[in-house]
Scaffold this motif. Structure first.
Motif, PDB file in Angstrom:
ATOM      1  N   ALA A   1      20.774 -20.191 -31.024  1.00 55.12           N
ATOM      2  CA  ALA A   1      20.364 -19.322 -29.930  1.00 55.12           C
ATOM      3  C   ALA A   1      20.539 -17.758 -30.507  1.00 55.12           C
ATOM      4  O   ALA A   1      21.470 -17.701 -31.263  1.00 55.12           O
ATOM      5  N   ILE A   2      19.660 -16.837 -30.040  1.00 58.24           N
ATOM      6  CA  ILE A   2      19.666 -15.857 -30.716  1.00 58.24           C
ATOM      7  C   ILE A   2      19.232 -14.600 -29.525  1.00 58.24           C
ATOM      8  O   ILE A   2      18.451 -14.985 -28.773  1.00 58.24           O
ATOM      9  N   SER A   3      19.879 -13.417 -29.807  1.00 59.63           N
ATOM     10  CA  SER A   3      19.507 -12.433 -28.806  1.00 59.63           C
ATOM     11  C   SER A   3      19.682 -11.093 -29.339  1.00 59.63           C
ATOM     12  O   SER A   3      20.795 -10.974 -30.382  1.00 59.63           O
ATOM     13  N   GLY A   4      19.202  -9.901 -29.049  1.00 61.48           N
ATOM     14  CA  GLY A   4      19.533  -8.649 -29.541  1.00 61.48           C
ATOM     15  C   GLY A   4      19.238  -7.507 -28.964  1.00 61.48           C
ATOM     16  O   GLY A   4      19.043  -6.422 -29.584  1.00 61.48           O
ATOM     17  N   PHE A   5      19.312  -7.549 -27.551  1.00 60.01           N
ATOM     18  CA  PHE A   5      19.418  -6.089 -27.032  1.00 60.01           C
ATOM     19  C   PHE A   5      20.673  -5.394 -26.845  1.00 60.01           C
ATOM     20  O   PHE A   5      21.548  -6.269 -26.441  1.00 60.01           O
ATOM     21  N   ARG A   6      21.041  -4.323 -27.269  1.00 64.21           N
ATOM     22  CA  ARG A   6      22.044  -3.586 -27.163  1.00 64.21           C
ATOM     23  C   ARG A   6      23.239  -4.275 -27.766  1.00 64.21           C
ATOM     24  O   ARG A   6      24.196  -4.484 -27.356  1.00 64.21           O
ATOM     25  N   GLY A   7      22.967  -4.881 -28.989  1.00 60.02           N
ATOM     26  CA  GLY A   7      23.913  -5.865 -29.672  1.00 60.02           C
ATOM     27  C   GLY A   7      23.172  -6.703 -30.563  1.00 60.02           C
ATOM     28  O   GLY A   7      22.159  -6.612 -30.769  1.00 60.02           O
ATOM     29  N   ALA A   8      24.007  -7.684 -31.170  1.00 60.36           N
ATOM     30  CA  ALA A   8      23.226  -8.727 -31.770  1.00 60.36           C
ATOM     31  C   ALA A   8      24.150  -9.955 -31.820  1.00 60.36           C
ATOM     32  O   ALA A   8      25.454 -10.096 -31.749  1.00 60.36           O
ATOM     33  N   ALA A   9      23.559 -11.126 -31.681  1.00 61.97           N
ATOM     34  CA  ALA A   9      24.181 -12.512 -31.413  1.00 61.97           C
ATOM     35  C   ALA A   9      23.221 -13.448 -31.984  1.00 61.97           C
ATOM     36  O   ALA A   9      22.069 -13.652 -31.596  1.00 61.97           O
ATOM     37  N   LEU A  10      24.017 -14.322 -32.629  1.00 66.52           N
ATOM     38  CA  LEU A  10      23.289 -15.772 -33.388  1.00 66.52           C
ATOM     39  C   LEU A  10      24.252 -16.693 -33.321  1.00 66.52           C
ATOM     40  O   LEU A  10      25.236 -16.783 -34.006  1.00 66.52           O
ATOM     41  N   LEU A  11      24.064 -17.741 -32.650  1.00 65.20           N
ATOM     42  CA  LEU A  11      25.368 -18.691 -32.521  1.00 65.20           C
ATOM     43  C   LEU A  11      24.311 -20.026 -33.350  1.00 65.20           C
ATOM     44  O   LEU A  11      23.352 -20.509 -32.667  1.00 65.20           O
ATOM     45  N   ALA A  12      24.976 -20.881 -34.011  1.00 63.48           N
ATOM     46  CA  ALA A  12      24.467 -22.269 -34.520  1.00 63.48           C
ATOM     47  C   ALA A  12      25.424 -23.196 -33.757  1.00 63.48           C
ATOM     48  O   ALA A  12      26.642 -23.447 -34.248  1.00 63.48           O
ATOM     49  N   ILE A  13      24.839 -24.080 -32.727  1.00 64.57           N
ATOM     50  CA  ILE A  13      25.619 -24.692 -31.767  1.00 64.57           C
ATOM     51  C   ILE A  13      25.344 -26.328 -32.371  1.00 64.57           C
ATOM     52  O   ILE A  13      24.170 -26.649 -32.133  1.00 64.57           O
ATOM     53  N   ARG A  14      26.427 -27.057 -32.424  1.00 66.09           N
ATOM     54  CA  ARG A  14      26.380 -28.374 -32.818  1.00 66.09           C
ATOM     55  C   ARG A  14      26.132 -29.312 -31.624  1.00 66.09           C
ATOM     56  O   ARG A  14      26.806 -29.148 -30.629  1.00 66.09           O
ATOM     57  N   LEU A  15      25.036 -29.984 -31.682  1.00 64.46           N
ATOM     58  CA  LEU A  15      24.922 -30.847 -30.425  1.00 64.46           C
ATOM     59  C   LEU A  15      25.865 -32.238 -30.400  1.00 64.46           C
ATOM     60  O   LEU A  15      26.289 -32.627 -31.617  1.00 64.46           O
TER      61      LEU A  15
END
Length: 275
Positions: A204-218
């Motif tokens: 999951a990833i996003s980037g408005f007024r910040g930065a975030a990327l998560l690699a999530i184990r199912l």
């Protein structure tokens, strides 16, 4: 003239129309470019404007090879056969988008199930419909600001789930019954990119007024925030609008709205190319 900044475009935006718009579905012969059929799904005056970088028909249609599902947000979901005959339609109400940004975020299709996410400046929900007749299979309330991310259907250990990325929480629901399976915080505001999946992970990833990327184990349940279910994370140069690409165990994404490319090892988060 130069394109206005996001803040200026938001403040000015495109005003609410006063004239009637047609929301059309057009089938084009890909060999000749000729229109094979055209149907008007709805004629109405839109209830609000939109961001100047897009329009009122920003949703992508989906097909199962026999039917076409054209989603227009506040103007409804419309099902056609491939000859252009309408089979059913479904209305969900009116979206009220943050700062008048307008509508987007397409629907997901898996098997006989369509999934629509309805996050806006009002009562939020995610809903699953039977593609054959438009009847609701389940609906779950949510609490989110406006988002534009398309739901992602994934399979893990023989069961399908649908992942919805948003500002407060990334959440996953059982596709069959709608039970929430897991959730985690960690995205920025105004989530637009759609998650991707591979090798037992969701990114999951996003980037408005910040930065975030998560690699999530199912395979985990409950609140995953700060747990080892988050295989790795990254907080620099993530995209505002474009979705990432997962290919050959590499995760590619743009920085903000620029053409600067980053590439990470999808398994462990090691940098291959860093913008």
């Amino acid at each position: 003239p130069a394109r206005p900044s996001l803040e200026i475009a938001t403040a000015g935006g495109m005003p609410k129309p006063t004239e009637v718009y047609q929301f059309n579905v057009i089938a084009v012969d890909r060999q000749t470019g000729a229109a094979k059929w055209q149907q008007t799904a709805r004629e109405t005056v839109p209830h609000e404007g939109h961001h100047r970088d897009h329009g009122f028909a920003s949703f992508s249609p989906v097909t199962d090879g026999e039917h076409l599902f054209a989603y227009f947000g506040s103007r409804g979901l419309h099902a056609y056969d491939l000859a252009g005959n309408k089979k059913w339609e479904k209305d969900f109400g009116e979206l009220r988008t943050r700062a008048g940004f307008g509508e987007g975020g397409s629907l997901a299709l898996h098997g006989n199930t369509l999934v629509v996410n309805w996050d806006h400046e009002g009562e939020d929900f995610v809903v699953a419909l039977d593609k054959r007749d438009g009847k609701e299979l389940w609906r779950k309330t949510r609490d989110e600001p406006t988002s534009w991310s398309t739901p992602l259907v994934v399979m893990h250990e023989g069961k399908h789930q649908v992942v919805v990325s948003a500002a407060k929480r990334v959440r996953s629901y059982d596709l069959a019954g709608g039970e929430m399976l897991w959730e985690t915080s960690g995205m920025t505001e105004n989530v637009i990119p759609t998650p991707v999946t591979g090798d037992g992970m969701v990114y999951a990833i996003s980037g408005f007024r910040g930065a975030a990327l998560l690699a999530i184990r199912l395979g985990h349940t409950g609140d995953l925030t700060g747990t080892d279910a988050i295989a790795w994370s990254h907080n620099k140069n993530t995209p505002y609008v474009p979705s990432p690409l997962l290919y050959n165990q590499r995760l590619y994404f743009f920085s903000g709205n620029t053409g600067m490319l980053s590439c990470f090892d999808a398994a462990n988060g090691k940098v291959v190319i860093d913008a």
